[in-house]
Design a protein around this motif. Sequence first.
Motif, PDB file in Angstrom:
ATOM      1  N   ALA A  56      59.734  41.033  29.730  1.00  0.00           N
ATOM      2  CA  ALA A  56      58.329  41.299  30.057  1.00  0.00           C
ATOM      3  C   ALA A  56      58.183  42.675  30.697  1.00  0.00           C
ATOM      4  O   ALA A  56      57.240  43.417  30.394  1.00  0.00           O
ATOM      5  N   ILE A  57      59.119  43.033  31.575  1.00  0.00           N
ATOM      6  CA  ILE A  57      59.089  44.361  32.200  1.00  0.00           C
ATOM      7  C   ILE A  57      59.293  45.445  31.153  1.00  0.00           C
ATOM      8  O   ILE A  57      58.590  46.470  31.152  1.00  0.00           O
ATOM      9  N   ASP A  58      60.246  45.243  30.244  1.00  0.00           N
ATOM     10  CA  ASP A  58      60.476  46.219  29.169  1.00  0.00           C
ATOM     11  C   ASP A  58      59.223  46.419  28.329  1.00  0.00           C
ATOM     12  O   ASP A  58      58.878  47.543  27.966  1.00  0.00           O
ATOM     13  N   GLU A  59      58.537  45.309  28.011  1.00  0.00           N
ATOM     14  CA  GLU A  59      57.293  45.406  27.235  1.00  0.00           C
ATOM     15  C   GLU A  59      56.224  46.157  28.020  1.00  0.00           C
ATOM     16  O   GLU A  59      55.495  46.981  27.460  1.00  0.00           O
ATOM     17  N   TYR A  60      56.122  45.891  29.311  1.00  0.00           N
ATOM     18  CA  TYR A  60      55.144  46.577  30.162  1.00  0.00           C
ATOM     19  C   TYR A  60      55.428  48.075  30.188  1.00  0.00           C
ATOM     20  O   TYR A  60      54.523  48.897  30.040  1.00  0.00           O
ATOM     21  N   ILE A  61      56.691  48.435  30.363  1.00  0.00           N
ATOM     22  CA  ILE A  61      57.070  49.848  30.400  1.00  0.00           C
ATOM     23  C   ILE A  61      56.769  50.511  29.068  1.00  0.00           C
ATOM     24  O   ILE A  61      56.226  51.627  29.030  1.00  0.00           O
ATOM     25  N   ALA A  62      57.104  49.849  27.967  1.00  0.00           N
ATOM     26  CA  ALA A  62      56.835  50.426  26.649  1.00  0.00           C
ATOM     27  C   ALA A  62      55.343  50.665  26.449  1.00  0.00           C
ATOM     28  O   ALA A  62      54.933  51.719  25.943  1.00  0.00           O
ATOM     29  N   THR A  63      54.526  49.706  26.871  1.00  0.00           N
ATOM     30  CA  THR A  63      53.073  49.858  26.758  1.00  0.00           C
ATOM     31  C   THR A  63      52.581  51.012  27.627  1.00  0.00           C
ATOM     32  O   THR A  63      51.776  51.843  27.187  1.00  0.00           O
ATOM     33  N   ALA A  64      53.069  51.080  28.866  1.00  0.00           N
ATOM     34  CA  ALA A  64      52.653  52.153  29.786  1.00  0.00           C
ATOM     35  C   ALA A  64      53.086  53.513  29.259  1.00  0.00           C
ATOM     36  O   ALA A  64      52.324  54.483  29.323  1.00  0.00           O
ATOM     37  N   GLU A  65      54.314  53.616  28.733  1.00  0.00           N
ATOM     38  CA  GLU A  65      54.795  54.889  28.202  1.00  0.00           C
ATOM     39  C   GLU A  65      54.023  55.288  26.950  1.00  0.00           C
ATOM     40  O   GLU A  65      53.764  56.472  26.737  1.00  0.00           O
ATOM     41  N   ALA A  66      53.624  54.328  26.126  1.00  0.00           N
ATOM     42  CA  ALA A  66      52.822  54.636  24.943  1.00  0.00           C
ATOM     43  C   ALA A  66      51.467  55.202  25.362  1.00  0.00           C
ATOM     44  O   ALA A  66      50.931  56.108  24.718  1.00  0.00           O
ATOM     45  N   GLU A  67      50.940  54.703  26.461  1.00  0.00           N
ATOM     46  CA  GLU A  67      49.627  55.136  26.937  1.00  0.00           C
ATOM     47  C   GLU A  67      49.706  56.409  27.769  1.00  0.00           C
ATOM     48  O   GLU A  67      48.846  57.274  27.668  1.00  0.00           O
ATOM     49  N   HIS A  68      50.754  56.546  28.605  1.00  0.00           N
ATOM     50  CA  HIS A  68      50.808  57.648  29.577  1.00  0.00           C
ATOM     51  C   HIS A  68      51.961  58.613  29.379  1.00  0.00           C
ATOM     52  O   HIS A  68      52.101  59.553  30.156  1.00  0.00           O
ATOM     53  N   GLY A  69      52.817  58.360  28.428  1.00  0.00           N
ATOM     54  CA  GLY A  69      53.991  59.207  28.230  1.00  0.00           C
ATOM     55  C   GLY A  69      55.187  58.657  28.968  1.00  0.00           C
ATOM     56  O   GLY A  69      55.070  57.736  29.787  1.00  0.00           O
ATOM     57  N   PRO A  70      56.366  59.202  28.676  1.00  0.00           N
ATOM     58  CA  PRO A  70      57.592  58.677  29.278  1.00  0.00           C
ATOM     59  C   PRO A  70      57.650  58.893  30.791  1.00  0.00           C
ATOM     60  O   PRO A  70      57.069  59.831  31.326  1.00  0.00           O
ATOM     61  N   VAL A  71      58.381  58.020  31.440  1.00  0.00           N
ATOM     62  CA  VAL A  71      58.570  58.096  32.881  1.00  0.00           C
ATOM     63  C   VAL A  71      59.612  59.172  33.174  1.00  0.00           C
ATOM     64  O   VAL A  71      60.602  59.311  32.458  1.00  0.00           O
ATOM     65  N   ASP A  72      59.388  59.936  34.237  1.00  0.00           N
ATOM     66  CA  ASP A  72      60.318  60.983  34.652  1.00  0.00           C
ATOM     67  C   ASP A  72      61.511  60.333  35.355  1.00  0.00           C
ATOM     68  O   ASP A  72      61.341  59.716  36.407  1.00  0.00           O
ATOM     69  N   PRO A  73      62.738  60.439  34.800  1.00  0.00           N
ATOM     70  CA  PRO A  73      63.901  59.809  35.426  1.00  0.00           C
ATOM     71  C   PRO A  73      64.146  60.269  36.861  1.00  0.00           C
ATOM     72  O   PRO A  73      64.586  59.477  37.694  1.00  0.00           O
ATOM     73  N   ALA A  74      63.847  61.518  37.174  1.00  0.00           N
ATOM     74  CA  ALA A  74      64.036  62.007  38.545  1.00  0.00           C
ATOM     75  C   ALA A  74      63.083  61.294  39.502  1.00  0.00           C
ATOM     76  O   ALA A  74      63.458  60.946  40.628  1.00  0.00           O
ATOM     77  N   GLU A  75      61.866  61.045  39.066  1.00  0.00           N
ATOM     78  CA  GLU A  75      60.895  60.333  39.907  1.00  0.00           C
ATOM     79  C   GLU A  75      61.342  58.880  40.117  1.00  0.00           C
ATOM     80  O   GLU A  75      61.250  58.345  41.224  1.00  0.00           O
ATOM     81  N   VAL A  76      61.854  58.259  39.063  1.00  0.00           N
ATOM     82  CA  VAL A  76      62.353  56.883  39.183  1.00  0.00           C
ATOM     83  C   VAL A  76      63.509  56.843  40.177  1.00  0.00           C
ATOM     84  O   VAL A  76      63.560  55.969  41.054  1.00  0.00           O
ATOM     85  N   ALA A  77      64.442  57.782  40.068  1.00  0.00           N
ATOM     86  CA  ALA A  77      65.596  57.823  40.974  1.00  0.00           C
ATOM     87  C   ALA A  77      65.145  58.026  42.419  1.00  0.00           C
ATOM     88  O   ALA A  77      65.666  57.383  43.339  1.00  0.00           O
ATOM     89  N   ALA A  78      64.172  58.908  42.628  1.00  0.00           N
ATOM     90  CA  ALA A  78      63.682  59.167  43.983  1.00  0.00           C
ATOM     91  C   ALA A  78      63.017  57.919  44.574  1.00  0.00           C
ATOM     92  O   ALA A  78      63.251  57.574  45.735  1.00  0.00           O
ATOM     93  N   ARG A  79      62.211  57.242  43.777  1.00  0.00           N
ATOM     94  CA  ARG A  79      61.559  56.029  44.277  1.00  0.00           C
ATOM     95  C   ARG A  79      62.578  54.924  44.534  1.00  0.00           C
ATOM     96  O   ARG A  79      62.474  54.190  45.516  1.00  0.00           O
ATOM     97  N   ALA A  80      63.568  54.789  43.654  1.00  0.00           N
ATOM     98  CA  ALA A  80      64.609  53.778  43.853  1.00  0.00           C
ATOM     99  C   ALA A  80      65.368  54.050  45.146  1.00  0.00           C
ATOM    100  O   ALA A  80      65.680  53.117  45.898  1.00  0.00           O
ATOM    101  N   GLU A  81      65.638  55.304  45.436  1.00  0.00           N
ATOM    102  CA  GLU A  81      66.344  55.652  46.670  1.00  0.00           C
ATOM    103  C   GLU A  81      65.497  55.311  47.895  1.00  0.00           C
ATOM    104  O   GLU A  81      66.008  54.796  48.888  1.00  0.00           O
TER     105      GLU A  81
END
Length: 100
Positions: A56-81
Motif C-alpha cells: 500500500a505504501i509503494d502504491e501511495y509513493i508511486a501515485t505521489a511521484e506520478a503526480e509530483h515527480g520523484p522524491v529527492d533521496p537526500a531529503e528522504v535521508a535527512a528526514r530519516a535521520e
Amino acid sequence: MMYYTFSMDTPRSGKTRVTSVSLRAETLEAIRARAGKQGVSSYIEEAVQRQLQREAIDEYIATAEAEHGPVDPAEVAARAERIRAHHAAHRDNSAPADAA
C-alpha cells in the motif's frame, strides 16, 4: 512442498477463515522456530499484514511521484535521520534514573 492448515489458536479481532497454504518445509520450520507461543497462524498473519502495508505504501509513493515527480533521496535521508535522532532521544529520556 508441505501443506499446513492454519488453526486459530489465538483470538484476534475480525473474522478469520481456515485455509491451507503450501510452504517449503524449510520455510515452515523457520516459522515454527520463530513463532514460539505466538503460534504459526499469528506469525503468518502479522507477516502478511506487514507485506500488505508495504505494498500500500509503494502504491501511495508511486501515485505521489506520478503526480509530483520523484522524491529527492537526500531529503528522504535527512528526514530519516531526524526521525532516528528523535527516537534515540526519547529512548534516552525514558530510561530509569538508576539504569546504567
